[in-house]
Write a protein that holds these residues in place. Structure first.
Motif, PDB file in Angstrom:
ATOM      1  N   GLU A  43      54.045  64.376  38.247  1.00  0.00           N
ATOM      2  CA  GLU A  43      53.733  64.536  36.832  1.00  0.00           C
ATOM      3  C   GLU A  43      52.249  64.298  36.588  1.00  0.00           C
ATOM      4  OE1 GLU A  43      55.883  65.788  34.865  1.00  0.00           O
ATOM      5  OE2 GLU A  43      57.437  65.719  36.400  1.00  0.00           O
ATOM      6  N   GLN A  44      51.776  63.122  36.900  1.00  0.00           N
ATOM      7  CA  GLN A  44      50.351  62.832  36.804  1.00  0.00           C
ATOM      8  C   GLN A  44      50.081  61.606  37.654  1.00  0.00           C
ATOM      9  OE1 GLN A  44      50.010  62.124  32.533  1.00  0.00           O
ATOM     10  NE2 GLN A  44      49.811  59.972  32.891  1.00  0.00           N
ATOM     11  N   ILE A  45      48.898  61.537  38.234  1.00  0.00           N
ATOM     12  CA  ILE A  45      48.559  60.392  39.037  1.00  0.00           C
ATOM     13  C   ILE A  45      47.215  59.847  38.604  1.00  0.00           C
ATOM     14  CG2 ILE A  45      49.972  61.077  40.991  1.00  0.00           C
ATOM     15  CD1 ILE A  45      47.560  62.179  42.339  1.00  0.00           C
ATOM     16  N   ARG A  46      46.646  59.007  39.436  1.00  0.00           N
ATOM     17  CA  ARG A  46      45.429  58.301  39.093  1.00  0.00           C
ATOM     18  C   ARG A  46      44.354  59.228  38.522  1.00  0.00           C
ATOM     19  NH1 ARG A  46      46.682  53.986  42.606  1.00  0.00           N
ATOM     20  NH2 ARG A  46      48.038  54.747  44.268  1.00  0.00           N
ATOM     21  N   THR A  47      43.562  58.713  37.635  1.00  0.00           N
ATOM     22  CA  THR A  47      42.428  59.475  37.133  1.00  0.00           C
ATOM     23  C   THR A  47      41.176  58.988  37.840  1.00  0.00           C
ATOM     24  OG1 THR A  47      42.053  57.904  35.327  1.00  0.00           O
ATOM     25  CG2 THR A  47      43.490  59.786  34.874  1.00  0.00           C
ATOM     26  N   VAL A  48      40.282  59.905  38.119  1.00  0.00           N
ATOM     27  CA  VAL A  48      39.020  59.588  38.778  1.00  0.00           C
ATOM     28  C   VAL A  48      37.899  60.149  37.934  1.00  0.00           C
ATOM     29  CG1 VAL A  48      37.656  59.803  40.882  1.00  0.00           C
ATOM     30  CG2 VAL A  48      40.149  59.720  41.018  1.00  0.00           C
ATOM     31  N   ALA A  49      37.049  59.285  37.411  1.00  0.00           N
ATOM     32  CA  ALA A  49      35.965  59.726  36.537  1.00  0.00           C
ATOM     33  C   ALA A  49      34.732  60.068  37.351  1.00  0.00           C
ATOM     34  CB  ALA A  49      35.629  58.634  35.533  1.00  0.00           C
ATOM     35  N   SER A  50      34.013  61.087  36.906  1.00  0.00           N
ATOM     36  CA  SER A  50      32.740  61.438  37.511  1.00  0.00           C
ATOM     37  C   SER A  50      31.729  60.340  37.218  1.00  0.00           C
ATOM     38  CB  SER A  50      32.245  62.765  36.941  1.00  0.00           C
ATOM     39  OG  SER A  50      30.901  62.967  37.265  1.00  0.00           O
ATOM     40  N   SER A  51      30.763  60.175  38.129  1.00  0.00           N
ATOM     41  CA  SER A  51      29.705  59.195  37.895  1.00  0.00           C
ATOM     42  C   SER A  51      28.651  59.730  36.943  1.00  0.00           C
ATOM     43  CB  SER A  51      29.052  58.815  39.228  1.00  0.00           C
ATOM     44  OG  SER A  51      28.500  59.960  39.854  1.00  0.00           O
ATOM     45  N   ASN A  52      28.750  61.000  36.618  1.00  0.00           N
ATOM     46  CA  ASN A  52      27.815  61.627  35.696  1.00  0.00           C
ATOM     47  C   ASN A  52      28.337  61.452  34.276  1.00  0.00           C
ATOM     48  OD1 ASN A  52      26.211  63.274  34.153  1.00  0.00           O
ATOM     49  ND2 ASN A  52      26.355  65.063  35.500  1.00  0.00           N
ATOM     50  N   SER A  53      27.616  60.700  33.433  1.00  0.00           N
ATOM     51  CA  SER A  53      28.099  60.411  32.085  1.00  0.00           C
ATOM     52  C   SER A  53      28.272  61.671  31.258  1.00  0.00           C
ATOM     53  CB  SER A  53      27.128  59.462  31.371  1.00  0.00           C
ATOM     54  OG  SER A  53      25.831  60.034  31.292  1.00  0.00           O
ATOM     55  N   ALA A  54      27.551  62.730  31.611  1.00  0.00           N
ATOM     56  CA  ALA A  54      27.666  63.978  30.862  1.00  0.00           C
ATOM     57  C   ALA A  54      28.926  64.748  31.237  1.00  0.00           C
ATOM     58  CB  ALA A  54      26.436  64.849  31.106  1.00  0.00           C
ATOM     59  N   ALA A  55      29.545  64.360  32.344  1.00  0.00           N
ATOM     60  CA  ALA A  55      30.756  65.046  32.789  1.00  0.00           C
ATOM     61  C   ALA A  55      31.796  64.016  33.213  1.00  0.00           C
ATOM     62  CB  ALA A  55      30.433  65.990  33.940  1.00  0.00           C
ATOM     63  N   SER A  56      31.992  62.992  32.368  1.00  0.00           N
ATOM     64  CA  SER A  56      32.781  61.838  32.764  1.00  0.00           C
ATOM     65  C   SER A  56      34.246  61.935  32.371  1.00  0.00           C
ATOM     66  CB  SER A  56      32.174  60.572  32.145  1.00  0.00           C
ATOM     67  OG  SER A  56      32.150  60.678  30.732  1.00  0.00           O
ATOM     68  N   THR A  57      34.696  63.111  31.939  1.00  0.00           N
ATOM     69  CA  THR A  57      36.102  63.275  31.610  1.00  0.00           C
ATOM     70  C   THR A  57      36.943  63.033  32.857  1.00  0.00           C
ATOM     71  OG1 THR A  57      35.552  64.936  29.965  1.00  0.00           O
ATOM     72  CG2 THR A  57      37.834  64.834  30.680  1.00  0.00           C
ATOM     73  N   SER A  98      35.512  75.310  35.303  1.00  0.00           N
ATOM     74  CA  SER A  98      34.305  76.032  34.893  1.00  0.00           C
ATOM     75  C   SER A  98      33.396  75.195  34.016  1.00  0.00           C
ATOM     76  CB  SER A  98      34.693  77.321  34.159  1.00  0.00           C
ATOM     77  OG  SER A  98      35.445  78.168  35.004  1.00  0.00           O
ATOM     78  N   ALA A  99      33.968  74.310  33.215  1.00  0.00           N
ATOM     79  CA  ALA A  99      33.169  73.498  32.295  1.00  0.00           C
ATOM     80  C   ALA A  99      32.200  72.598  33.050  1.00  0.00           C
ATOM     81  CB  ALA A  99      34.077  72.661  31.398  1.00  0.00           C
ATOM     82  N   ASN A 100      32.581  72.187  34.268  1.00  0.00           N
ATOM     83  CA  ASN A 100      31.738  71.288  35.055  1.00  0.00           C
ATOM     84  C   ASN A 100      31.248  71.929  36.351  1.00  0.00           C
ATOM     85  OD1 ASN A 100      31.944  68.712  33.452  1.00  0.00           O
ATOM     86  ND2 ASN A 100      34.123  69.103  33.818  1.00  0.00           N
ATOM     87  N   ASN A 101      31.459  73.265  36.494  1.00  0.00           N
ATOM     88  CA  ASN A 101      30.969  74.010  37.648  1.00  0.00           C
ATOM     89  C   ASN A 101      31.400  73.377  38.972  1.00  0.00           C
ATOM     90  OD1 ASN A 101      29.667  76.079  38.987  1.00  0.00           O
ATOM     91  ND2 ASN A 101      27.648  75.118  38.904  1.00  0.00           N
ATOM     92  N   ARG A 102      32.705  73.147  39.099  1.00  0.00           N
ATOM     93  CA  ARG A 102      33.238  72.590  40.334  1.00  0.00           C
ATOM     94  C   ARG A 102      34.569  73.280  40.647  1.00  0.00           C
ATOM     95  NH1 ARG A 102      33.991  66.519  37.741  1.00  0.00           N
ATOM     96  NH2 ARG A 102      35.678  67.038  36.295  1.00  0.00           N
TER      97      ARG A 102
END
Length: 213
Positions: A43-57, A98-102
């Motif tokens: 269903e859903q597992i751990r969330t991992v945030a980017s270290s970039n504050s501009a792309a930290s979703t 696409s929003a974070n080019n990855r």
């Protein structure tokens, strides 16, 4: 391939662990630190945030199905839940943020050569890439969390210049069910600031990947 569909049951994600986790110099993003998909991962597992504050979703994960190679039969892996699926044909699929080019890309019918040979070929093919820096390489053993047994995994992590930016890439070659052949190629790419989250994405995908019916 050693894990083709032959009377294979539908899989659920089960708990597992990485053995001999890659200690890539400067590439700690590929270390799972004990985290592995569990039953909750469907269903859903751990969330991992980017270290970039501009792309930290935070990235949220779920089991996703792709590469439908015959009626009712498909590949599956734990992947970011919102990344857009793009079927590339010939046993290949990409998932784009696409929003974070990855992205993360799969070729689940790669080559009948060893993972080490595939790794060396990849490194040779990178020669001449602008701004290329090989961060690290490794070949390790891992245990599948999705009934694929012991895996051999060869990985290269590198950065290169794309326009005025630096891109971070991890490419790995995977043999499942005790095979040392590069049955699967998995690549993920994005900004250097996203190296931690991309390392988690490729690790979850590697551990949970299977063909199922």
């Amino acid at each position: 391939m050693s894990w083709g569909y032959t009377g294979m049951k539908r899989f659920g994600i089960v708990a597992g662990a990485v053995s001999g986790v890659a200690a890539l110099a400067g590439a700690a993003a590929l270390v799972l630190s004990g985290a592995a998909p569990s039953n909750a991962a469907t269903e859903q597992i751990r969330t991992v945030a980017s270290s970039n504050s501009a792309a930290s979703t935070p990235v949220r994960y779920k089991t996703r199905f792709f590469i439908r190679y015959s009626e009712g039969n498909h590949a599956m892996a734990v992947l970011p839940s919102t990344w857009r699926q793009v079927e590339l044909g010939n046993w290949q699929t990409r998932f784009d943020d696409s929003a974070n080019n990855r992205m993360i890309r799969f070729n689940v019918q790669y080559a009948n050569v060893s993972t080490v040979t595939a790794l060396n070929r990849k490194i040779a093919a990178l020669k001449g890439t602008r701004g290329l820096h090989i961060v690290g390489t490794s070949t390790v053993g891992m245990n599948s969390t999705n009934h694929q047994g012991r895996m051999t995994v060869s990985t290269v992590v590198y950065t290169y210049k794309s326009g005025n930016t630096t891109r971070w890439v991890a490419t790995r070659y995977v043999g499942q069910q005790g095979s040392k052949n590069a049955e699967v190629e998995i690549s993920t790419a994005g900004s250097t600031a996203d190296s931690k989250v991309l390392g988690a994405v490729i690790n979850y995908a590697t551990l949970s990947l299977a063909l199922a019916g």
